[in-house]
Design a protein around this motif. Structure first.
Motif, mmCIF file in Angstrom:
data_model
loop_
_atom_site.group_PDB
_atom_site.id
_atom_site.type_symbol
_atom_site.label_atom_id
_atom_site.label_comp_id
_atom_site.label_asym_id
_atom_site.label_seq_id
_atom_site.Cartn_x
_atom_site.Cartn_y
_atom_site.Cartn_z
ATOM 1 N N THR A 160 0.826 -1.218 0.000
ATOM 2 C CA THR A 160 0.000 0.000 0.000
ATOM 3 C C THR A 160 0.856 1.262 0.000
ATOM 4 O O THR A 160 0.349 2.359 -0.166
ATOM 5 C CB THR A 160 -0.880 0.035 1.268
ATOM 6 N N CYS B 243 -10.234 -5.231 5.619
ATOM 7 C CA CYS B 243 -9.847 -4.386 4.476
ATOM 8 C C CYS B 243 -10.817 -4.487 3.318
ATOM 9 O O CYS B 243 -10.807 -3.673 2.407
ATOM 10 C CB CYS B 243 -8.520 -4.807 3.864
ATOM 11 N N LYS C 11 -5.804 -1.579 -1.747
ATOM 12 C CA LYS C 11 -5.719 -3.036 -1.574
ATOM 13 C C LYS C 11 -6.679 -3.793 -2.490
ATOM 14 O O LYS C 11 -6.274 -4.688 -3.228
ATOM 15 C CB LYS C 11 -6.050 -3.414 -0.121
ATOM 16 N N TRP D 234 -7.006 7.640 4.892
ATOM 17 C CA TRP D 234 -7.252 6.576 5.866
ATOM 18 C C TRP D 234 -7.935 7.102 7.115
ATOM 19 O O TRP D 234 -8.576 6.351 7.836
ATOM 20 C CB TRP D 234 -5.955 5.847 6.214
ATOM 21 N N CYS E 107 -8.726 1.624 1.611
ATOM 22 C CA CYS E 107 -8.451 0.189 1.426
ATOM 23 C C CYS E 107 -8.889 -0.280 0.037
ATOM 24 O O CYS E 107 -8.228 -1.114 -0.573
ATOM 25 C CB CYS E 107 -9.186 -0.638 2.484
#
Ligand code: SF4
Length: 231
Positions: free
Chosen positions: A66, A225, A121, A109, A117
């Protein structure tokens, strides 16, 4: 490509009785190409790295970078790459952290961890898994209520492929016994109260009696996540 119908035809009775190595072996036998392993260098992940090496499995192992991991995570990744004699595949967002800040605001975040996320991700993972038939993860039922229904071999409806969770029924004691018994390199932060380790801004140590993943997105409703979810 795999479908749920194909998976139902493939799955055998008794797989829940398989040992962790047998789950991996089953995956190697059924998906000669198209079996990959997710790895974030947590305690579960180093056990799986060791098992893959013992089985001489050369399947791709990937790390979702990330850009926000602890330095210790990168140190451990390098140590394992040296031990395995090969590099882990790095998956990352096409959006740099600077571009993300410009588009969605600084420190995404903090004000929208779900979006962060997803960008850093879930989208890179979804793109990568789209070409695969099955993936191996290190999730354990004991880790969190969201994981308590995880099966050792299951259909992953979220990403539309087979998911192998060789350690699904492992206890924390069993996990650490394996790490100690095989003298495996593990994440330094595990010794500082972090049972689960993700990005540095979203991970804190847990207190006695807390859930193993209570240190992830502490203060938010979020507990996953978006990579795993078993209701
Ligand atoms: S764990 Fe935190 S920093 Fe990492 S991608 Fe998710 S919200 Fe962003």
């Amino acid at each position: 490509m795999m479908s749920e119908v194909m998976f139902d035809q493939l799955i055998e009775k008794g797989v829940e009785e398989f040992l962790a190595e047998e789950v991996i072996q089953w995956g190697l036998e059924h998906f000669k190409d198209g079996l990959v392993c997710a790895n974030s260098l947590g305690a579960e992940d180093v056990v799986i790295l060791h098992m893959l090496a013992q089985l001489e499995a050369t399947i791709p192992i990937f790390f979702l970078d990330t850009g926000l991991h602890f330095q210790e995570t990168h140190v451990l990744k390098k140590a394992w790459e040296e031990r395995l004699g090969r590099s882990l595949i790095t998956l990352s967002s096409t959006l740099s952290l600077e571009e993300q800040a410009l588009q969605y605001g600084e420190r995404l975040w903090e004000h929208d961890p779900n979006l962060c996320c997803t960008l850093r991700k879930v989208i890179p993972l979804r793109n990568y898994l789209a070409d695969q038939k099955a993936w191996i993860t290190g999730i354990r039922r004991e880790q969190a209520p969201t994981r308590r229904h995880a099966k050792k071999i299951e259909w992953d409806a979220n990403f539309q492929l087979v998911k192998l969770n060789p350690l699904a029924d492992w206890s924390t004691t069993q996990l650490w016994n394996y790490i100690k018994e095989h003298d495996l390199p593990y994440h330094q932060l595990h010794d500082q109260g972090y049972p689960s380790i993700g990005c540095s801004f979203c991970t804190r140590p847990v207190k006695a009696g807390e859930d193993l993943r209570a240190g992830r997105w502490s203060g938010y409703e979020k507990t996953e996540c978006g990579l795993h979810g078993h209701g």
